[in-house]
Design a protein around this motif. Structure first.
Motif, short mmCIF file in Angstrom:
data_model
loop_
_atom_site.label_atom_id
_atom_site.label_comp_id
_atom_site.label_asym_id
_atom_site.label_seq_id
_atom_site.Cartn_x
_atom_site.Cartn_y
_atom_site.Cartn_z
N PRO A 192 -5.16 10.53 3.08
CA PRO A 192 -4.94 11.75 2.20
C PRO A 192 -6.29 12.26 1.61
CG PRO A 192 -3.42 9.79 1.63
CD PRO A 192 -4.43 9.39 2.60
N GLU A 196 -4.67 14.70 -2.97
CA GLU A 196 -3.45 14.41 -2.52
C GLU A 196 -3.31 12.74 -3.01
OE1 GLU A 196 -2.86 16.99 1.60
OE2 GLU A 196 -3.73 15.08 1.73
N ARG A 197 -4.46 12.17 -2.75
CA ARG A 197 -4.32 10.57 -3.34
C ARG A 197 -3.73 10.66 -4.76
NH1 ARG A 197 -5.43 6.59 -0.50
NH2 ARG A 197 -6.97 7.69 1.22
N LEU A 200 -0.27 11.39 -5.51
CA LEU A 200 0.63 10.31 -5.05
C LEU A 200 0.34 9.10 -5.75
CD1 LEU A 200 0.60 11.03 -1.26
CD2 LEU A 200 2.71 11.34 -2.54
N ASP A 201 -0.66 8.86 -6.67
CA ASP A 201 -1.29 7.60 -7.08
C ASP A 201 -1.53 6.44 -6.15
OD1 ASP A 201 -2.02 6.29 -9.30
OD2 ASP A 201 -0.16 5.68 -9.77
N SER A 202 -2.12 7.01 -5.08
CA SER A 202 -1.93 5.83 -3.89
C SER A 202 -3.26 5.30 -3.82
CB SER A 202 -1.93 6.76 -2.69
OG SER A 202 -2.25 5.90 -1.55
N ILE A 206 -5.27 2.88 1.28
CA ILE A 206 -3.84 2.76 2.10
C ILE A 206 -3.94 4.10 2.71
CG2 ILE A 206 -1.28 3.14 1.60
CD1 ILE A 206 -2.47 0.51 1.19
N ALA A 208 -1.49 7.19 4.97
CA ALA A 208 -0.24 7.76 4.54
C ALA A 208 0.39 8.49 6.16
CB ALA A 208 -0.31 9.03 3.55
N ARG A 230 3.55 7.91 1.21
CA ARG A 230 2.54 6.71 0.98
C ARG A 230 2.98 5.55 2.15
NH1 ARG A 230 1.82 4.97 -5.10
NH2 ARG A 230 1.63 3.30 -3.87
N ASP A 232 2.27 2.48 2.19
CA ASP A 232 2.69 1.18 1.43
C ASP A 232 3.94 1.21 1.11
OD1 ASP A 232 1.72 2.98 -0.59
OD2 ASP A 232 1.12 1.49 -1.94
N ARG A 233 4.73 2.28 0.86
CA ARG A 233 6.11 2.40 0.22
C ARG A 233 7.08 2.77 1.17
NH1 ARG A 233 7.29 4.96 -5.04
NH2 ARG A 233 8.62 2.87 -5.12
#
Length: 261
Positions: A192, A196-197, A200-202, A206, A208, A230, A232-233
């Motif tokens: 991202p 965008e990160r 997304l609080d990514s 990680i 996407a 994301r 990781d989710r």
């Protein structure tokens, strides 16, 4: 403290032995609270920091642990939401099936023109489109950034909908009488952008899922969507057997597979 034994006279490299022992301890639930840092592992096993880093590098590559520069390694969490491929589905329903509350922050809902998207929908470049942009949250944590364009002559009734806690496809069926049945998707792994990160609080390490979808109601293209989910989710799953292989349709007539209705 008793040092954990490794076979220093064997043919298996020390880092590989260390990796195997850490995996065994993980399987036994030993690191449920906190994964040890590099210096703790150096002391526990009596090996060099280089050996520890080799072992941890492979554990990171296998997505067993997550480690970023300057932070202590932690055990990687399994994806909270799993979506089978090869069937029409709703991310809204998938999130709630995982026992997580689904909520969306509507960033934009308006009518606009977009020549590139209109062409993808088989429309003239000046045709008005309903545009909906949402930040999708699962359990109060950002999951996906979802952008969708629909022909205004079909989707104009959606302008009155509250998309904070509902499925686009439900609203499209209820308000416009339109139900998607087929479509085509392309899924890529991407890094991202910084913006965008942040949305997304990514975590910085990680990736996407970048998912583009063209959805049809009967023979008409009525949806062009881009979802950034994301990694990781969210996980994609598929069933297979030795006799029939993966149960997915040919792309030219694919059922809708993976994104965020």
């Amino acid at each position: 403290m008793v040092m954990r034994a490794l076979d220093r006279d064997g043919t298996t490299p020390l880092w590989r032995q260390l990796q195997g022992d850490l995996l065994a301890r993980l399987d036994a639930g030993e690191f449920a609270g906190q994964f040890p840092g590099e210096l703790a592992l150096v002391e526990d096993y009596g090996v060099s920091r280089h050996t520890v880093r080799q072992a941890l590098r492979q554990l990171r590559a296998d997505q067993v642990i997550v480690a970023t520069r300057g932070r202590q390694p932690r055990v990687a969490e399994s994806a909270e939401i799993q979506q089978p491929m090869g069937a029409l589905y709703s991310l809204f329903a998938a999130v709630e099936a995982a026992g997580l509350a689904q909520h969306s922050v509507v960033r934009t809902l308006d009518i606009r023109a977009d020549g590139v998207v209109a062409a993808r929908l088989g429309l003239d470049g000046s045709e008005p489109l309903v545009y909906l942009e949402r930040l999708r949250l699962a359990g109060g944590i950002p999951l996906a950034l979802d952008r969708v364009w629909l022909p205004a002559d079909v989707a104009r009734p959606l302008l009155d909908a509250d998309f904070s806690h509902t499925s686009l496809y439900t609203e499209l069926a209820d308000r416009a009488g339109v139900r998607l049945g087929t479509g085509h998707e392309e899924i890529h792994a991407v890094n991202p952008t910084a913006a965008e990160r942040a949305l997304l609080d990514s975590p910085p390490d990680i990736a996407a899922f970048s998912i583009h979808r063209l959805g049809y109601a009967r023979d008409r293209a009525v949806e062009w969507r881009h979802s950034l989910v994301r990694g990781d989710r969210f996980a994609l799953t598929a069933g297979f057997s030795a006799r029939t292989g993966y149960q997915l349709h040919h792309a030219a007539a694919a059922a809708l597979t993976t994104a965020a209705p």
